[in-house]
Scaffold this motif. Structure first.
Motif, PDB file in Angstrom:
ATOM      1  N   GLN A 290       0.829  -1.200   0.000  1.00  0.00           N
ATOM      2  CA  GLN A 290       0.000   0.000   0.000  1.00  0.00           C
ATOM      3  C   GLN A 290       0.867   1.254   0.000  1.00  0.00           C
ATOM      4  O   GLN A 290       0.616   2.201  -0.763  1.00  0.00           O
ATOM      5  N   HIS A 291       1.903   1.265   0.852  1.00  0.00           N
ATOM      6  CA  HIS A 291       2.804   2.413   0.928  1.00  0.00           C
ATOM      7  C   HIS A 291       3.531   2.624  -0.407  1.00  0.00           C
ATOM      8  O   HIS A 291       3.605   3.761  -0.912  1.00  0.00           O
ATOM      9  N   ASN A 292       4.028   1.554  -0.980  1.00  0.00           N
ATOM     10  CA  ASN A 292       4.757   1.650  -2.245  1.00  0.00           C
ATOM     11  C   ASN A 292       3.851   2.068  -3.401  1.00  0.00           C
ATOM     12  O   ASN A 292       4.259   2.828  -4.290  1.00  0.00           O
ATOM     13  N   ASN A 293       2.617   1.591  -3.389  1.00  0.00           N
ATOM     14  CA  ASN A 293       1.659   1.971  -4.427  1.00  0.00           C
ATOM     15  C   ASN A 293       1.334   3.466  -4.355  1.00  0.00           C
ATOM     16  O   ASN A 293       1.137   4.124  -5.384  1.00  0.00           O
ATOM     17  N   LEU A 294       1.268   3.975  -3.129  1.00  0.00           N
ATOM     18  CA  LEU A 294       1.027   5.402  -2.964  1.00  0.00           C
ATOM     19  C   LEU A 294       2.176   6.213  -3.556  1.00  0.00           C
ATOM     20  O   LEU A 294       1.949   7.205  -4.263  1.00  0.00           O
ATOM     21  N   LEU A 295       3.405   5.796  -3.270  1.00  0.00           N
ATOM     22  CA  LEU A 295       4.560   6.497  -3.823  1.00  0.00           C
ATOM     23  C   LEU A 295       4.520   6.488  -5.344  1.00  0.00           C
ATOM     24  O   LEU A 295       4.777   7.506  -5.996  1.00  0.00           O
ATOM     25  N   THR A 296       4.203   5.344  -5.922  1.00  0.00           N
ATOM     26  CA  THR A 296       4.116   5.233  -7.379  1.00  0.00           C
ATOM     27  C   THR A 296       3.046   6.161  -7.927  1.00  0.00           C
ATOM     28  O   THR A 296       3.249   6.844  -8.941  1.00  0.00           O
ATOM     29  N   CYS A 297       1.914   6.182  -7.259  1.00  0.00           N
ATOM     30  CA  CYS A 297       0.808   7.058  -7.686  1.00  0.00           C
ATOM     31  C   CYS A 297       1.215   8.522  -7.612  1.00  0.00           C
ATOM     32  O   CYS A 297       0.973   9.297  -8.552  1.00  0.00           O
ATOM     33  N   PHE A 298       1.860   8.920  -6.521  1.00  0.00           N
ATOM     34  CA  PHE A 298       2.221  10.327  -6.314  1.00  0.00           C
ATOM     35  C   PHE A 298       3.333  10.785  -7.258  1.00  0.00           C
ATOM     36  O   PHE A 298       3.556  11.985  -7.418  1.00  0.00           O
ATOM     37  N   ARG A 299       4.034   9.835  -7.886  1.00  0.00           N
ATOM     38  CA  ARG A 299       5.109  10.184  -8.822  1.00  0.00           C
ATOM     39  C   ARG A 299       4.605  10.406 -10.246  1.00  0.00           C
ATOM     40  O   ARG A 299       5.387  10.754 -11.138  1.00  0.00           O
ATOM     41  N   ASP A 300       3.326  10.193 -10.443  1.00  0.00           N
ATOM     42  CA  ASP A 300       2.769  10.340 -11.781  1.00  0.00           C
ATOM     43  C   ASP A 300       2.851  11.807 -12.206  1.00  0.00           C
ATOM     44  O   ASP A 300       2.075  12.657 -11.748  1.00  0.00           O
ATOM     45  N   GLU A 301       3.764  12.100 -13.105  1.00  0.00           N
ATOM     46  CA  GLU A 301       4.038  13.492 -13.479  1.00  0.00           C
ATOM     47  C   GLU A 301       2.919  14.101 -14.303  1.00  0.00           C
ATOM     48  O   GLU A 301       2.772  15.321 -14.359  1.00  0.00           O
ATOM     49  N   GLU A 302       2.122  13.265 -14.964  1.00  0.00           N
ATOM     50  CA  GLU A 302       1.004  13.815 -15.736  1.00  0.00           C
ATOM     51  C   GLU A 302      -0.081  14.338 -14.791  1.00  0.00           C
ATOM     52  O   GLU A 302      -0.572  15.453 -14.950  1.00  0.00           O
ATOM     53  N   THR A 303      -0.426  13.524 -13.804  1.00  0.00           N
ATOM     54  CA  THR A 303      -1.456  13.944 -12.836  1.00  0.00           C
ATOM     55  C   THR A 303      -0.972  15.090 -11.976  1.00  0.00           C
ATOM     56  O   THR A 303      -1.717  16.034 -11.696  1.00  0.00           O
TER      57      THR A 303
END
Length: 350
Positions: free
Chosen positions: A315-328
């Motif tokens: 869950q923690h790692n998925n959040l980091l991946t999500c927050f790194r989305d440069e388009e969003t």
């Protein structure tokens, strides 16, 4: 309507006098007058000629119908209510019995009449109220066999209340089988029965399950309302709804993660750098609380699967991946704090 009322109504529709009708049927005008006033009935041999003369069917003449219309039922219900106010309970009760005998197949009317009589019996100071309960109970049972789910469920609900008031809880419990297993009201009533029959753990568990599923439903409704507000570009209302979601998660003790995460979509839509960063930090810091509701005393009788450590890490790692989305999160690129939090920060749970 009574047969005399039918004769009067359709005679007048044909602009026919009583004397004209009498002449065509070979009877006297006073005989027709007596029919219409309910003082006598036409001879059985005259029924078919009367129907032909009035251009109606025998079913219409005899007022035969499988079901009353909703308007007719409402009219009868209104009339019994007036009678209960203006006459004695016994008089109103006998009138209601007569109506039920007149329309023995109208389950909607039977249930509604029984419900009104039952309510007045319990709320008004009437002599010997127990002598009426057998008939009222029978009416509920008659409505219970209806093919209409709505009538059947209402009759079951009435019978549940009937036996609950008499503290015959095992009998009351039988009527829960008429409710859908997905109906929250069934679970609430079952919890009530558990509490009254000293099955306390089961009662706690049933109420807690209602509480937990209630949170999920209410949270979904708030989210849908939020989406409508965003569609209508009503940001003020959207902020209110997000705050309500946060308060809801707090009240239902869902854990800090759920309190923080409901804000993410709104601050992202508004491209609010500071608020986005704050929300991300809170979500990452509280990612291990995503299942904290399992620790809450609100749900202590429920059985939850203990969250695996691997799930928390993912869950923690998925959040980091999500927050790194440069388009969003393109609007965050100039924020060094954001870069340090999700881009440059080498830390990632393993």
């Amino acid at each position: 309507m009574q047969i005399g009322e039918v004769i009067r109504e359709f005679r007048k529709r044909k602009n026919m006098t009583q004397e004209e009708m009498a002449n065509r049927l070979g009877v006297t005008a006073p005989a027709v007058n007596k029919w219409e006033n309910g003082n006598s009935q036409p001879d059985i041999m005259l029924l078919a000629p009367i129907a032909r003369l009035l251009n109606i069917t025998l079913d219409t003449l005899l007022s035969f119908q499988k079901e009353l219309t909703a308007e007719e039922i409402n009219s009868i219900v209104y009339e019994i209510d007036v009678k209960l106010n203006d006459e004695t309970y016994e008089e109103a009760f006998q009138w209601a019995k007569g109506k039920i005998e007149q329309y023995p197949n109208c389950e909607q009317l039977i249930w509604q009449m029984a419900l009104i009589l039952d309510a007045r019996r319990l709320s008004k100071d009437i002599p010997d109220p127990e002598k009426y309960e057998g008939y009222i109970n029978d009416c509920y049972v008659r409505a219970l066999v209806s093919e209409d789910d709505n009538i059947r469920n209402r009759a079951a609900d009435s019978l549940f209340g009937f036996y609950s008031r008499k503290e015959q809880y095992e009998k009351a419990e039988e009527y829960l089988n008429y409710f859908s297993s997905q109906d929250p009201e069934r679970k609430r009533k079952q919890a009530f029965i558990y509490s009254k029959t000293n099955r306390m753990n089961e009662a706690y568990k049933a109420y807690e399950e209602l509480l937990f599923s209630g949170y999920q439903m209410i949270a979904m409704v708030f989210q849908n309302l939020y989406m409508l507000a965003m569609h209508d570009e009503d940001r003020e209302k959207a902020h209110i709804l997000v705050e309500k979601q946060r308060e809801l998660a707090n009240i239902f003790e869902m854990g800090e993660y759920h309190e923080a995460s409901c804000r993410l979509d709104l601050v992202t839509a508004e491209k609010n750098v500071e608020a986005t960063l704050e929300t991300m930090e809170r979500m990452l810091a509280s990612s291990d609380t995503i299942c904290d509701f399992v620790k809450s005393t609100l749900y202590e009788h429920m059985e939850f699967k203990k969250p695996r450590e691997k799930f928390i890490t993912e869950q923690h790692n998925n959040l980091l991946t999500c927050f790194r989305d440069e388009e969003t999160y393109s609007y965050m690129k100039k924020s060094k704090s954001w870069q340090n939090l999700v881009i440059n920060n080498p830390y990632q749970k393993i």
